[in-house]
Design an enzyme around this catalytic site. Sequence first.
Site, mmCIF file in Angstrom:
data_model
loop_
_atom_site.group_PDB
_atom_site.id
_atom_site.type_symbol
_atom_site.label_atom_id
_atom_site.label_comp_id
_atom_site.label_asym_id
_atom_site.label_seq_id
_atom_site.Cartn_x
_atom_site.Cartn_y
_atom_site.Cartn_z
ATOM 1 N N ALA A 1 46.319 0.342 65.084
ATOM 2 C CA ALA A 1 45.807 -0.981 65.455
ATOM 3 C C ALA A 1 44.784 -1.412 64.424
ATOM 4 C CB ALA A 1 45.176 -0.924 66.846
ATOM 5 N N LYS A 2 44.417 -2.680 64.506
ATOM 6 C CA LYS A 2 43.480 -3.223 63.512
ATOM 7 C C LYS A 2 42.151 -2.475 63.494
ATOM 8 C CE LYS A 2 43.046 -7.119 61.821
ATOM 9 N NZ LYS A 2 42.710 -8.509 61.506
#
Length: 315
Positions: A248-249
Amino acid sequence: MIFVPADPAPAPTAGAGRYAPSPSGDLHLGNLRTALLAWLFARHSGRRFVLRVDDLDRVRPGAAERQLADLATIGLDWDGPVQRQSERVAHYAAAIDTLTAAGRTYECFCTRREIQQAATAPHGPMGAYPGTCRTLTAAARARHLADGRPAALRLRAEISDFEITDDLHGRYRGAVDDLVLRRGDGLPAYNLAVVVDDAAQGVDQVVRGDDLLPSTPRQAYLATLLDLPVPHYAHVPLALNTAGQRLAKRDGAVTLADRIALGNTPEDVVGVLAGSLGYTASSPAQLLDRFDPARLPREPWIVDENRLLRPEEGP
Ligand code: GLU
């Protein structure tokens, strides 16, 4: 029951593969890798490659445009216009009408909590809808409507599981329940939209993350009910962070823009993706020459953001 998608017929030649991102943010390396794989599978098999933006919900303004730009920047190309789900709601409604006319749908007034609390049928799949509203009396339905409860529309499934074949997973049998076709807020459900769209775009090869494998028997069953062809599937392993969670970011510099800001070139990034697949290449075209689907890693790709290529290390 014949459902004829009211779209222009897809090119009668080869089928198509596709990539269908949800525009909820920038693509990270795992998403780019899945897109690259979808492109490789399609081009390797002489198929067209099409893009679809799954923008029925979870839309972040500008994200779709950035996603398409990133795909082009790493060297992927696609055929024909990009399809957007938000422009296709009439097609989903037509498919739902077809199923309703065939007696295959019913309204469901259950809240999420009620569904969680209801015991799953003894032999039903985990988390499957227990069918509470399948046999609702007219009086109960009227009461729910009078209470202002929003109604979702569900499929009246006549089976509880369905088998598909996947290039990487082989024969896979999974649960089919009375899945939602139209949500309580009126939006078409993803499982319906994806089936209608793939058929409309002539997609006969679906390559995507293996998190979607459990949904695939539902989608394939729905396709058969709508007299649409069931595509070939290849569910590819996801990218995970070093803790084993889906990338994920928050895992650091994992988008193309992040990597470029650190001094990587798009070719460097393709090199990292190619490396994760066991190849050395700096462009998708180069990779295509050597691509062999049978050689694909079957394990998740573990991304350690701190150990990705740093520009000073050179390619
Ligand atoms: N839009 C979905 C996602 O980003 C993928 C849909 C699909 O590949 O079928 O998770």
